[in-house]
Design a protein around this motif. Sequence first.
Motif, mmCIF file in Angstrom:
data_model
loop_
_atom_site.group_PDB
_atom_site.id
_atom_site.type_symbol
_atom_site.label_atom_id
_atom_site.label_comp_id
_atom_site.label_asym_id
_atom_site.label_seq_id
_atom_site.Cartn_x
_atom_site.Cartn_y
_atom_site.Cartn_z
ATOM 1 N N GLN A 3 17.205 9.588 26.567
ATOM 2 C CA GLN A 3 18.573 9.342 26.768
ATOM 3 C C GLN A 3 18.824 8.422 27.908
ATOM 4 O OE1 GLN A 3 17.658 12.318 27.279
ATOM 5 N NE2 GLN A 3 18.354 13.241 28.844
ATOM 6 N N ARG A 4 17.834 7.783 28.533
ATOM 7 C CA ARG A 4 17.747 6.710 29.495
ATOM 8 C C ARG A 4 18.233 5.348 29.133
ATOM 9 N NH1 ARG A 4 18.409 9.485 33.958
ATOM 10 N NH2 ARG A 4 16.669 10.544 34.808
ATOM 11 N N ILE A 5 18.429 4.575 30.249
ATOM 12 C CA ILE A 5 18.951 3.233 29.934
ATOM 13 C C ILE A 5 17.771 2.475 29.293
ATOM 14 C CG2 ILE A 5 18.780 2.448 32.318
ATOM 15 C CD1 ILE A 5 21.547 1.470 29.962
ATOM 16 N N THR A 64 6.857 1.898 23.097
ATOM 17 C CA THR A 64 7.054 2.320 24.440
ATOM 18 C C THR A 64 8.282 3.197 24.488
ATOM 19 O OG1 THR A 64 6.274 -0.034 24.813
ATOM 20 C CG2 THR A 64 7.314 1.120 26.520
ATOM 21 N N ILE A 65 9.401 3.274 23.645
ATOM 22 C CA ILE A 65 10.351 4.198 23.872
ATOM 23 C C ILE A 65 9.799 5.717 23.747
ATOM 24 C CG2 ILE A 65 12.226 5.204 22.553
ATOM 25 C CD1 ILE A 65 13.079 2.325 21.829
ATOM 26 N N PHE A 66 8.817 5.825 23.040
ATOM 27 C CA PHE A 66 8.476 7.186 22.763
ATOM 28 C C PHE A 66 7.114 7.940 23.833
ATOM 29 C CE2 PHE A 66 10.108 6.156 18.784
ATOM 30 C CZ PHE A 66 11.028 6.796 18.822
ATOM 31 N N LEU A 67 7.061 6.725 24.892
ATOM 32 C CA LEU A 67 6.051 7.035 25.881
ATOM 33 C C LEU A 67 6.725 7.288 27.158
ATOM 34 C CD1 LEU A 67 3.418 4.374 25.354
ATOM 35 C CD2 LEU A 67 3.108 6.506 24.737
ATOM 36 N N TYR A 68 7.973 8.182 26.931
ATOM 37 C CA TYR A 68 8.751 8.322 28.244
ATOM 38 C C TYR A 68 8.163 9.506 29.374
ATOM 39 C CZ TYR A 68 10.243 12.198 25.296
ATOM 40 O OH TYR A 68 10.222 13.296 24.508
ATOM 41 N N LYS A 69 7.109 10.136 28.682
ATOM 42 C CA LYS A 69 6.505 11.205 29.618
ATOM 43 C C LYS A 69 5.440 10.254 30.504
ATOM 44 C CE LYS A 69 7.044 15.284 27.125
ATOM 45 N NZ LYS A 69 6.671 16.225 26.316
ATOM 46 N N LEU A 73 2.261 4.069 32.110
ATOM 47 C CA LEU A 73 1.853 3.294 30.871
ATOM 48 C C LEU A 73 3.043 2.461 30.181
ATOM 49 C CD1 LEU A 73 -0.492 2.891 28.717
ATOM 50 C CD2 LEU A 73 0.326 4.969 27.528
ATOM 51 N N GLN A 74 4.244 2.960 30.123
ATOM 52 C CA GLN A 74 5.489 2.433 29.630
ATOM 53 C C GLN A 74 5.596 1.180 30.216
ATOM 54 O OE1 GLN A 74 8.881 4.564 30.192
ATOM 55 N NE2 GLN A 74 9.396 4.545 28.188
ATOM 56 N N PHE A 75 5.307 1.106 31.833
ATOM 57 C CA PHE A 75 5.586 -0.016 32.586
ATOM 58 C C PHE A 75 4.479 -1.070 32.249
ATOM 59 C CE2 PHE A 75 5.463 -2.361 36.632
ATOM 60 C CZ PHE A 75 6.824 -2.442 36.842
ATOM 61 N N VAL A 76 3.188 -0.625 31.938
ATOM 62 C CA VAL A 76 2.276 -1.713 31.870
ATOM 63 C C VAL A 76 2.531 -2.248 30.498
ATOM 64 C CG1 VAL A 76 -0.241 -1.683 31.241
ATOM 65 C CG2 VAL A 76 0.510 -0.466 33.373
ATOM 66 N N ILE A 129 12.574 1.778 34.571
ATOM 67 C CA ILE A 129 11.371 2.598 34.656
ATOM 68 C C ILE A 129 11.010 2.700 36.134
ATOM 69 C CG2 ILE A 129 8.924 2.930 33.636
ATOM 70 C CD1 ILE A 129 9.895 1.322 31.214
ATOM 71 N N LYS A 130 10.770 1.897 36.641
ATOM 72 C CA LYS A 130 10.382 1.568 38.014
ATOM 73 C C LYS A 130 11.217 2.526 39.146
ATOM 74 C CE LYS A 130 7.960 -0.304 41.579
ATOM 75 N NZ LYS A 130 7.671 1.086 42.410
ATOM 76 N N LYS A 131 12.669 2.373 38.784
ATOM 77 C CA LYS A 131 13.687 3.242 39.357
ATOM 78 C C LYS A 131 13.335 4.794 39.231
ATOM 79 C CE LYS A 131 18.548 3.512 39.930
ATOM 80 N NZ LYS A 131 19.916 2.734 39.513
ATOM 81 N N ASP A 132 13.048 5.091 37.968
ATOM 82 C CA ASP A 132 12.983 6.466 37.581
ATOM 83 C C ASP A 132 11.660 7.070 37.972
ATOM 84 O OD1 ASP A 132 15.133 6.756 35.878
ATOM 85 O OD2 ASP A 132 13.854 6.620 34.194
ATOM 86 N N GLU A 133 10.618 6.161 38.164
ATOM 87 C CA GLU A 133 9.373 6.478 38.750
ATOM 88 C C GLU A 133 9.535 6.873 40.239
ATOM 89 O OE1 GLU A 133 5.511 7.580 39.080
ATOM 90 O OE2 GLU A 133 6.497 7.351 37.141
ATOM 91 N N ASP A 134 10.234 5.814 40.925
ATOM 92 C CA ASP A 134 10.501 5.957 42.307
ATOM 93 C C ASP A 134 11.405 7.451 42.567
ATOM 94 O OD1 ASP A 134 9.301 3.593 42.984
ATOM 95 O OD2 ASP A 134 11.014 2.448 43.142
ATOM 96 N N LEU A 135 12.247 7.747 41.716
ATOM 97 C CA LEU A 135 13.109 8.945 41.869
ATOM 98 C C LEU A 135 12.219 10.146 41.742
ATOM 99 C CD1 LEU A 135 15.958 10.089 42.394
ATOM 100 C CD2 LEU A 135 15.913 10.295 39.694
#
Length: 143
Positions: A3-5, A64-69, A73-76, A129-135
């Motif tokens: 459900q993320r942006i 890439t949508i389904f690699l949310y965990k 890898l999503q970023f790459v 994705i970067k914002k989520d990773e930083d969080l």
Amino acid sequence: MIQRIQTIYLLIASIVSGGLIFVFNLWKTLKEQIFVLDLFEEGLFTLNVVPFMFITSSILSLVTIFLYKNRKLQFVIGRIIILMNLFLLGLLIYLSLTLSGETIVSEKGIGMFLPILVVLLIVLANKAIKKDEDLVKSVDRLR
């Protein structure tokens, strides 16, 4: 987390890259309109690469949508999609400048600019994705 942006950005990028190629033409001559899938019928390798790259970009965006965990890898994969679409944009510009039969005036279609829209959407997704990773990293530091 689906459900993320970034999921919305990736889904729109997949729709643009895989769905709008049937709607918008690449260029138009006086006789016909050339769509992306019409390039499969041509004999040249450079023309056959264009539809393959559009479809590959769409599939990668959807996967890439389904690699949310695995956000790294999503970023790459997002960066790979950006590079692929920049290469596709360069190839489309090259093809538009070297069209055969340019004695008659042809118009460039909106389909030539679809890779720019996909790059923009993937950049926004990578930023989220970067914002989520930083969080997540900041929460791990507090533990």
